[in-house]
Design an enzyme around this catalytic site. Structure first.
Site, PDB file in Angstrom:
ATOM      1  N   SER A  44      65.412   5.750   7.310  1.00 50.60           N
ATOM      2  CA  SER A  44      65.999   5.382   6.013  1.00 50.60           C
ATOM      3  C   SER A  44      67.024   6.411   5.574  1.00 50.60           C
ATOM      4  O   SER A  44      66.912   7.600   5.911  1.00 50.60           O
ATOM      5  CB  SER A  44      64.893   5.283   4.958  1.00 50.60           C
ATOM      6  N   TYR A  89      58.057   8.452   0.263  1.00 47.67           N
ATOM      7  CA  TYR A  89      58.663   7.473   1.184  1.00 47.67           C
ATOM      8  C   TYR A  89      59.608   8.176   2.151  1.00 47.67           C
ATOM      9  O   TYR A  89      59.537   7.974   3.378  1.00 47.67           O
ATOM     10  CB  TYR A  89      59.407   6.400   0.387  1.00 47.67           C
TER      11      TYR A  89
END
Length: 341
Positions: free
Chosen positions: A136, A161
């Site tokens: 990501s 995350y």
């Protein structure tokens, strides 16, 4: 010109096949005659009806097999590898969302760390031609240098995350080094399009409009200070993944990481205005969002966008979809799917 084509004789395992990117990638491979094994736990992080709507579009393909299950279940994953013997694995199953990781950290460790470890172990014991996995853009944290490059320092994630995605890159590097697993990580930058994720801003703005609610814009109402973001249309993302699938790392480097984004940042306000115009076209009447301007959130940086030079050199990746075209396709889909007028 990039020429490599997918081998229809190979078995492609796609985790997160009911997800946004997983669905589009599965469909693209199936359209080319490939055999796709899709797995997903179909969790309720967002509206499961969207996930089932995606799966309904995949079910008619004879070469598609869907198995419901969770990658954090090691026995389940081992059983999938033993039964279907995939040649290519694309791991897109993950718990997404930066803010949700503050509220519910457990699911991030289960899916993104333990789940990915299970995938790596399965690839170790059942050798594959290539493992492609989702990282990501969040790994760049509060980096202020733009565009973000793969060589940038990314050891200061600012969300759990992001930490799990950085962990994925480290784990993949280790397994590639120890067990010669060809692996490629993809740092995605704001993917959007039809039948996408409702937790993304463009989808949420549209929901708010039809609910008669204002949208919140975190820029202090200062148009001189505008946020720039890299919005990448789903079809462009899938082309990039498809090309990378057939280009595993070779020689002494068995693991590589690429940014996959647009390299053409848009002002957030321009993006919002373009969405208003697209919805106006879809509905045949003028659409204007009610806007509430709020303080800039702590940790927000003025601009986030990808350098995609490395990916372009590797596979000729260059996004071609403008935000006008991409948001029009999203708006047309939204109005039809939710029966708006």
């Amino acid at each position: 010109m990039y020429q490599k084509s997918l081998d229809p004789n190979k078995v492609y395992l796609i985790t997160g096949a009911a997800g946004f990117i997983g669905f589009y990638l599965s469909k693209k491979l199936l359209d080319q005659g490939c055999t796709v094994i899709g797995i997903d736990n179909v969790n309720d992080y967002y509206d499961v009806n969207l996930k089932y709507a995606r799966l309904e579009q995949l079910e008619p393909y004879e070469r598609f097999t869907f198995v419901k299950g969770d990658i954090s279940d090691k026995d389940f994953i081992n059983g999938i590898f033993e039964k279907y013997k995939p040649n290519i694995v694309v791991n897109l199953a993950a718990q997404a969302g930066v803010r949700y990781s503050i509220e519910n950290p457990d699911v991030y460790i289960q899916s993104n760390v333990i789940g990915f470890y299970n995938i790596l172990e399965a690839c170790r014991h059942n050798p594959v031609d290539h493992l492609v996995y989702a990282s990501s853009s969040s790994v760049y944290g509060a980096n202020k240098k733009v565009p973000f490059e793969e060589t940038d320092f990314v050891d200061n994630p600012v969300s759990l995350y992001a930490s799990t995605k950085k962990s994925n890159e480290l784990m993949a590097h280790t397994y590639s080094h120890l067990y010669k697993i060809p692996a490629t990580g993809l740092r995605f930058f704001t993917v959007y399009g039809p039948i996408g994720r409702p937790d993304m801003a463009y989808f949420g703005f549209t929901d708010k409009y039809f609910a008669g609610e204002p949208i919140k814009i975190f820029n202090n109402g200062d148009f001189e200070y505008d946020l720039y973001r890299d919005f990448t249309y789903i079809d462009d993302i899938v082309v990039g993944i498809e090309r990378l699938i057939t280009s595993p790392p070779v020689n002494t480097v068995a693991h590589k990481v690429y940014n996959i984004g647009n390299n053409s940042p848009e002002k957030l306000m321009t993006f919002i205005e373009t969405l208003e115009k697209a919805l106006s076209n879809s509905l045949g009447r003028e659409v204007q969002f009610e806007k509430v301007f709020e303080p800039i959130k702590p940790g927000d940086v003025p601009a986030t966008y990808a350098s995609t030079d490395r990916l372009q050199q590797a596979v000729g990746f260059k996004p071609e979809t403008s935000i006008e075209e991409g948001l029009q396709k999203f708006s047309d889909w939204y109005v039809e799917y939710y029966k708006k007028s």
